[in-house]
Design a protein around this motif. Structure first.
Motif, PDB file in Angstrom:
ATOM      1  N   GLU A  31       0.832  -1.205   0.000  1.00 50.17           N
ATOM      2  CA  GLU A  31       0.000   0.000   0.000  1.00 50.17           C
ATOM      3  C   GLU A  31       0.867   1.255   0.000  1.00 50.17           C
ATOM      4  O   GLU A  31       0.562   2.233  -0.683  1.00 50.17           O
ATOM      5  N   ARG A  32       1.953   1.227   0.745  1.00 47.90           N
ATOM      6  CA  ARG A  32       2.848   2.387   0.783  1.00 47.90           C
ATOM      7  C   ARG A  32       3.464   2.634  -0.593  1.00 47.90           C
ATOM      8  O   ARG A  32       3.574   3.790  -1.035  1.00 47.90           O
ATOM      9  N   GLU A  33       3.852   1.580  -1.276  1.00 47.54           N
ATOM     10  CA  GLU A  33       4.437   1.731  -2.610  1.00 47.54           C
ATOM     11  C   GLU A  33       3.405   2.277  -3.590  1.00 47.54           C
ATOM     12  O   GLU A  33       3.721   3.123  -4.437  1.00 47.54           O
ATOM     13  N   LYS A  34       2.152   1.820  -3.465  1.00 48.22           N
ATOM     14  CA  LYS A  34       1.116   2.311  -4.365  1.00 48.22           C
ATOM     15  C   LYS A  34       0.799   3.780  -4.115  1.00 48.22           C
ATOM     16  O   LYS A  34       0.495   4.529  -5.059  1.00 48.22           O
ATOM     17  N   ILE A  35       0.868   4.223  -2.869  1.00 50.34           N
ATOM     18  CA  ILE A  35       0.672   5.646  -2.589  1.00 50.34           C
ATOM     19  C   ILE A  35       1.799   6.461  -3.215  1.00 50.34           C
ATOM     20  O   ILE A  35       1.559   7.496  -3.848  1.00 50.34           O
ATOM     21  N   ALA A  36       3.036   6.003  -3.028  1.00 50.00           N
ATOM     22  CA  ALA A  36       4.179   6.717  -3.600  1.00 50.00           C
ATOM     23  C   ALA A  36       4.078   6.782  -5.119  1.00 50.00           C
ATOM     24  O   ALA A  36       4.311   7.834  -5.730  1.00 50.00           O
ATOM     25  N   GLY A 190     -11.654   5.388  -3.300  1.00 49.73           N
ATOM     26  CA  GLY A 190     -11.671   4.074  -3.910  1.00 49.73           C
ATOM     27  C   GLY A 190     -11.577   2.977  -2.874  1.00 49.73           C
ATOM     28  O   GLY A 190     -11.098   3.200  -1.756  1.00 49.73           O
ATOM     29  N   THR A 191     -12.039   1.812  -3.251  1.00 53.28           N
ATOM     30  CA  THR A 191     -11.832   0.654  -2.387  1.00 53.28           C
ATOM     31  C   THR A 191     -10.383   0.208  -2.439  1.00 53.28           C
ATOM     32  O   THR A 191      -9.927  -0.518  -1.562  1.00 53.28           O
ATOM     33  N   THR A 192      -9.665   0.660  -3.476  1.00 53.91           N
ATOM     34  CA  THR A 192      -8.235   0.395  -3.606  1.00 53.91           C
ATOM     35  C   THR A 192      -7.522   1.681  -3.998  1.00 53.91           C
ATOM     36  O   THR A 192      -8.146   2.628  -4.504  1.00 53.91           O
ATOM     37  N   VAL A 193      -6.212   1.705  -3.803  1.00 50.56           N
ATOM     38  CA  VAL A 193      -5.415   2.846  -4.252  1.00 50.56           C
ATOM     39  C   VAL A 193      -5.494   2.964  -5.766  1.00 50.56           C
ATOM     40  O   VAL A 193      -5.603   4.071  -6.317  1.00 50.56           O
ATOM     41  N   GLU A 194      -5.468   1.827  -6.447  1.00 53.28           N
ATOM     42  CA  GLU A 194      -5.509   1.824  -7.909  1.00 53.28           C
ATOM     43  C   GLU A 194      -6.777   2.511  -8.418  1.00 53.28           C
ATOM     44  O   GLU A 194      -6.732   3.301  -9.373  1.00 53.28           O
ATOM     45  N   GLU A 195      -7.895   2.205  -7.801  1.00 53.81           N
ATOM     46  CA  GLU A 195      -9.161   2.793  -8.224  1.00 53.81           C
ATOM     47  C   GLU A 195      -9.153   4.304  -8.021  1.00 53.81           C
ATOM     48  O   GLU A 195      -9.531   5.073  -8.919  1.00 53.81           O
ATOM     49  N   ALA A 196      -8.740   4.753  -6.850  1.00 54.02           N
ATOM     50  CA  ALA A 196      -8.727   6.180  -6.562  1.00 54.02           C
ATOM     51  C   ALA A 196      -7.772   6.928  -7.484  1.00 54.02           C
ATOM     52  O   ALA A 196      -8.097   8.018  -7.973  1.00 54.02           O
ATOM     53  N   CYS A 197      -6.610   6.361  -7.739  1.00 47.44           N
ATOM     54  CA  CYS A 197      -5.634   7.016  -8.606  1.00 47.44           C
ATOM     55  C   CYS A 197      -6.189   7.196 -10.012  1.00 47.44           C
ATOM     56  O   CYS A 197      -6.067   8.279 -10.613  1.00 47.44           O
ATOM     57  N   TYR A 198      -6.824   6.147 -10.550  1.00 51.81           N
ATOM     58  CA  TYR A 198      -7.373   6.236 -11.899  1.00 51.81           C
ATOM     59  C   TYR A 198      -8.501   7.264 -11.971  1.00 51.81           C
ATOM     60  O   TYR A 198      -8.594   8.044 -12.932  1.00 51.81           O
ATOM     61  N   LEU A 199      -9.350   7.315 -10.949  1.00 47.00           N
ATOM     62  CA  LEU A 199     -10.425   8.303 -10.932  1.00 47.00           C
ATOM     63  C   LEU A 199      -9.879   9.729 -10.849  1.00 47.00           C
ATOM     64  O   LEU A 199     -10.436  10.654 -11.447  1.00 47.00           O
ATOM     65  N   ALA A 200      -8.779   9.910 -10.123  1.00 45.61           N
ATOM     66  CA  ALA A 200      -8.170  11.238 -10.033  1.00 45.61           C
ATOM     67  C   ALA A 200      -7.645  11.687 -11.399  1.00 45.61           C
ATOM     68  O   ALA A 200      -7.764  12.861 -11.771  1.00 45.61           O
ATOM     69  N   SER A 235     -15.467   0.365 -14.858  1.00 45.59           N
ATOM     70  CA  SER A 235     -15.274   0.442 -13.409  1.00 45.59           C
ATOM     71  C   SER A 235     -15.210  -0.939 -12.760  1.00 45.59           C
ATOM     72  O   SER A 235     -16.086  -1.326 -11.984  1.00 45.59           O
ATOM     73  N   THR A 236     -14.147  -1.673 -13.055  1.00 49.74           N
ATOM     74  CA  THR A 236     -13.944  -2.971 -12.424  1.00 49.74           C
ATOM     75  C   THR A 236     -12.556  -3.002 -11.791  1.00 49.74           C
ATOM     76  O   THR A 236     -11.663  -2.237 -12.177  1.00 49.74           O
ATOM     77  N   LYS A 237     -12.369  -3.866 -10.843  1.00 52.45           N
ATOM     78  CA  LYS A 237     -11.087  -3.955 -10.137  1.00 52.45           C
ATOM     79  C   LYS A 237      -9.948  -4.266 -11.091  1.00 52.45           C
ATOM     80  O   LYS A 237      -8.860  -3.675 -10.994  1.00 52.45           O
ATOM     81  N   LYS A 238     -10.176  -5.189 -12.033  1.00 48.32           N
ATOM     82  CA  LYS A 238      -9.104  -5.558 -12.963  1.00 48.32           C
ATOM     83  C   LYS A 238      -8.754  -4.418 -13.896  1.00 48.32           C
ATOM     84  O   LYS A 238      -7.577  -4.193 -14.196  1.00 48.32           O
ATOM     85  N   ARG A 239      -9.752  -3.694 -14.373  1.00 50.58           N
ATOM     86  CA  ARG A 239      -9.445  -2.562 -15.250  1.00 50.58           C
ATOM     87  C   ARG A 239      -8.728  -1.457 -14.479  1.00 50.58           C
ATOM     88  O   ARG A 239      -7.833  -0.794 -15.019  1.00 50.58           O
ATOM     89  N   ASN A 240      -9.100  -1.257 -13.234  1.00 48.49           N
ATOM     90  CA  ASN A 240      -8.367  -0.298 -12.414  1.00 48.49           C
ATOM     91  C   ASN A 240      -6.911  -0.715 -12.274  1.00 48.49           C
ATOM     92  O   ASN A 240      -6.000   0.117 -12.342  1.00 48.49           O
ATOM     93  N   SER A 241      -6.680  -2.014 -12.077  1.00 50.17           N
ATOM     94  CA  SER A 241      -5.320  -2.527 -11.930  1.00 50.17           C
ATOM     95  C   SER A 241      -4.523  -2.353 -13.211  1.00 50.17           C
ATOM     96  O   SER A 241      -3.351  -1.943 -13.186  1.00 50.17           O
ATOM     97  N   VAL A 242      -5.139  -2.684 -14.348  1.00 48.12           N
ATOM     98  CA  VAL A 242      -4.456  -2.560 -15.636  1.00 48.12           C
ATOM     99  C   VAL A 242      -4.074  -1.107 -15.901  1.00 48.12           C
ATOM    100  O   VAL A 242      -2.937  -0.815 -16.318  1.00 48.12           O
ATOM    101  N   ASN A 243      -5.017  -0.202 -15.672  1.00 49.66           N
ATOM    102  CA  ASN A 243      -4.731   1.221 -15.892  1.00 49.66           C
ATOM    103  C   ASN A 243      -3.652   1.728 -14.942  1.00 49.66           C
ATOM    104  O   ASN A 243      -2.747   2.457 -15.350  1.00 49.66           O
ATOM    105  N   PHE A 244      -3.744   1.343 -13.675  1.00 45.50           N
ATOM    106  CA  PHE A 244      -2.747   1.784 -12.703  1.00 45.50           C
ATOM    107  C   PHE A 244      -1.365   1.259 -13.079  1.00 45.50           C
ATOM    108  O   PHE A 244      -0.371   1.993 -13.001  1.00 45.50           O
ATOM    109  N   ASP A 245      -1.284  -0.005 -13.474  1.00 46.05           N
ATOM    110  CA  ASP A 245       0.012  -0.591 -13.828  1.00 46.05           C
ATOM    111  C   ASP A 245       0.667   0.168 -14.972  1.00 46.05           C
ATOM    112  O   ASP A 245       1.890   0.354 -14.992  1.00 46.05           O
ATOM    113  N   TYR A 246      -0.131   0.584 -15.951  1.00 47.71           N
ATOM    114  CA  TYR A 246       0.419   1.349 -17.077  1.00 47.71           C
ATOM    115  C   TYR A 246       1.040   2.649 -16.585  1.00 47.71           C
ATOM    116  O   TYR A 246       2.196   2.968 -16.908  1.00 47.71           O
ATOM    117  N   TYR A 247       0.277   3.413 -15.808  1.00 48.20           N
ATOM    118  CA  TYR A 247       0.803   4.678 -15.314  1.00 48.20           C
ATOM    119  C   TYR A 247       1.956   4.464 -14.334  1.00 48.20           C
ATOM    120  O   TYR A 247       2.884   5.283 -14.267  1.00 48.20           O
TER     121      TYR A 247
END
Length: 260
Positions: A31-36, A190-200, A235-247
């Motif tokens: 979680e700390r790495e995802k925030i950074a 977001g329920t996850t950091v990935e979700e919140a980051c993508y929405l931002a 708006s699915t967990k996997k799509r949030n993960s895929v988008n977050f991983d790219y960025y």
């Protein structure tokens, strides 16, 4: 001969989702790495506004969260310089102190148990739109995750360092995942950091598109049924993960120190 040409859109969406769920493996970042990573991602996406803005996520210990220390910009955040604080903003571990504006995060965490990450920033286009006291309009396919999912606080309650501002923002958010704050900025959860980051990322893009479209003419609405379909498709967990991983890959290439 194709075996899917006769299938309905609903069936094809189901197949695509199954394939995505099977093929994509979540990256084992903490979680700390995802925030950074989110700090660096959003810095590169234009969310920098000096020392304004906070990112936080719930920590393992109840009623505590991780966030940045006051005095560091988004481009300076690493997983090791984050701090662990309680809901009274007392530091449990780490150096420095949190931004006093983190107080309204505590209200959201208290009143929205499904929320695990909060991102509040003052990006340029969101801030400009907020000055017009107009809600965010979602009228493009790419920003449909925010369709009927962005609240609006039309009156500025002042600098959000008191309890009343926390109550106002938390209540105005309601059951949405985002809120445009008049004369202020944006907040997403977001329920996850990935979700919140993508929405931002999306809310700043949506504000930019809206201002550009308003300058050229009248923004036309999306068909509600299709917009809701697009909202749910993206708006699915996997799509949030895929988008977050790219960025995240881009952020690591540009800022290799963020995971230190």
């Amino acid at each position: 001969m194709s075996s899917t040409l006769h299938l309905s859109k609903t069936e094809l969406i189901h197949i695509a989702q199954q394939r995505l769920d099977a093929a994509i493996i979540d990256h084992p970042w903490s979680e700390r790495e995802k925030i950074a990573l989110s700090c660096r991602i959003l810095f590169d996406q234009g969310h920098d506004s000096g020392l304004a803005g906070q990112i936080s996520c719930r920590a393992e210990q109840e009623n505590t969260f991780y966030t940045q220390q006051l005095g560091l910009g988004f481009d300076e955040i690493t997983q090791s310089n984050l701090i662990h604080v309680n809901h009274d903003l007392e530091v449990i571990s780490g150096s420095g102190i949190p931004n006093p504006a983190n107080r309204f995060h505590t209200w959201i965490y208290r009143e929205h148990p499904e929320v695990n990450c909060i991102i509040h920033t003052h990006p340029l286009y969101v801030a400009a739109l907020s000055m017009l006291e107009q809600p965010l309009i979602i009228s493009h396919m790419d920003t449909c995750p925010l369709y009927n999912d962005c609240a609006f606080l039309p009156q500025w309650p002042g600098v959000p360092v008191g309890n009343s501002e926390g109550e106002i923002i938390s209540q105005a958010l309601g059951n949405k995942r985002a809120i445009l704050l008049a004369h202020h900025g944006q907040l997403v959860v977001g329920t996850t950091v990935e979700e919140a980051c993508y929405l931002a990322i999306l809310i700043e893009r949506a504000a930019k598109l809206q201002l550009l479209a308003m300058a050229a003419g009248e923004v036309k609405p999306l068909p509600p049924q299709l917009a809701n379909e697009a909202h749910d498709w993206i708006s699915t967990k996997k799509r949030n993960s895929v988008n977050f991983d790219y960025y995240a890959r881009r952020a690591i290439n540009m800022h290799p120190d963020c995971l230190l």
